[in-house]
Scaffold this motif. Structure first.
Motif, PDB file in Angstrom:
ATOM      1  N   ALA A  19       0.961  -1.224  -0.016  1.00 47.81           N
ATOM      2  CA  ALA A  19       0.186  -0.035  -0.061  1.00 47.81           C
ATOM      3  C   ALA A  19       0.840   1.258  -0.111  1.00 47.81           C
ATOM      4  CB  ALA A  19      -0.951  -0.146   1.180  1.00 47.81           C
ATOM      5  N   GLY A  23       1.428   4.636  -3.038  1.00 50.13           N
ATOM      6  CA  GLY A  23       1.255   5.790  -2.891  1.00 50.13           C
ATOM      7  C   GLY A  23       2.716   6.511  -3.409  1.00 50.13           C
ATOM      8  N   ASP A  37      -2.971   7.998   6.135  1.00 46.80           N
ATOM      9  CA  ASP A  37      -3.454   7.754   4.762  1.00 46.80           C
ATOM     10  C   ASP A  37      -3.510   6.060   4.708  1.00 46.80           C
ATOM     11  OD1 ASP A  37      -3.305  10.240   3.939  1.00 46.80           O
ATOM     12  OD2 ASP A  37      -1.222  10.090   2.989  1.00 46.80           O
ATOM     13  N   LEU A  38      -2.369   5.449   5.170  1.00 45.98           N
ATOM     14  CA  LEU A  38      -2.286   3.926   4.948  1.00 45.98           C
ATOM     15  C   LEU A  38      -3.185   3.287   6.090  1.00 45.98           C
ATOM     16  CD1 LEU A  38       1.488   3.205   5.071  1.00 45.98           C
ATOM     17  CD2 LEU A  38      -0.063   3.199   2.996  1.00 45.98           C
ATOM     18  N   LYS A  40      -6.338   4.406   6.767  1.00 46.04           N
ATOM     19  CA  LYS A  40      -7.537   4.347   6.126  1.00 46.04           C
ATOM     20  C   LYS A  40      -7.571   3.399   4.945  1.00 46.04           C
ATOM     21  CE  LYS A  40      -8.582   9.215   7.102  1.00 46.04           C
ATOM     22  NZ  LYS A  40      -8.465  10.520   6.573  1.00 46.04           N
ATOM     23  N   GLU A  41      -6.468   3.257   4.117  1.00 44.84           N
ATOM     24  CA  GLU A  41      -6.249   2.632   2.926  1.00 44.84           C
ATOM     25  C   GLU A  41      -6.396   1.000   3.248  1.00 44.84           C
ATOM     26  OE1 GLU A  41      -3.620   1.451  -0.742  1.00 44.84           O
ATOM     27  OE2 GLU A  41      -3.477   3.308  -0.222  1.00 44.84           O
ATOM     28  N   LEU A  42      -5.922   0.689   4.462  1.00 44.67           N
ATOM     29  CA  LEU A  42      -5.628  -0.815   4.859  1.00 44.67           C
ATOM     30  C   LEU A  42      -6.756  -1.129   5.522  1.00 44.67           C
ATOM     31  CD1 LEU A  42      -1.800  -0.823   5.327  1.00 44.67           C
ATOM     32  CD2 LEU A  42      -3.007  -1.970   3.509  1.00 44.67           C
ATOM     33  N   GLU A  43      -7.563  -0.149   6.129  1.00 39.73           N
ATOM     34  CA  GLU A  43      -8.879  -0.051   7.138  1.00 39.73           C
ATOM     35  C   GLU A  43      -8.171  -1.042   8.411  1.00 39.73           C
ATOM     36  OE1 GLU A  43     -11.636  -2.225   4.870  1.00 39.73           O
ATOM     37  OE2 GLU A  43     -12.219  -0.446   3.810  1.00 39.73           O
TER      38      GLU A  43
END
Length: 96
Positions: A19, A23, A37-38, A40-43
């Motif tokens: 991930a 970016g 950011d990570l 959110k992306e990886l939940e």
């Protein structure tokens, strides 16, 4: 194909690194990827992510810079630039 085959990573470390690399869109060495950011992306929670990132720091793959603006920016160590793309790999060879 697993680009991290020669690096001893856990599954979560591998997912996080993938991930993060996704970016890195700008010139070699530049990052504006933040811990949030990570997360959110990886939940996954920032608490869990910080543990994973701490492990990647200990392994010498990344570093984290507090930029003074409330962001923790993640940077790829030059030794691992080849994981990003060919342009980054070539730049790392030039800097050796």
């Amino acid at each position: 194909m697993n680009p991290f085959i020669d690096i001893n990573l856990t599954e979560l470390e591998s997912e996080t690194l993938t991930a993060f690399i996704g970016g890195l869109y700008a010139e070699p060495g530049f990052s504006d990827v933040d811990v949030n950011d990570l997360s959110k992306e990886l939940e996954i929670s920032t608490k869990v992510l910080r543990g994973v990132l701490g492990s990647l720091v200990k392994k010498g793959i990344i570093s984290i810079e507090e930029n003074g603006g409330g962001y923790d920016i993640i940077h790829m160590r030059e030794k691992y630039w080849y994981l990003v793309n060919e342009e980054w790999a070539n730049e790392a060879r030039v800097n050796c």
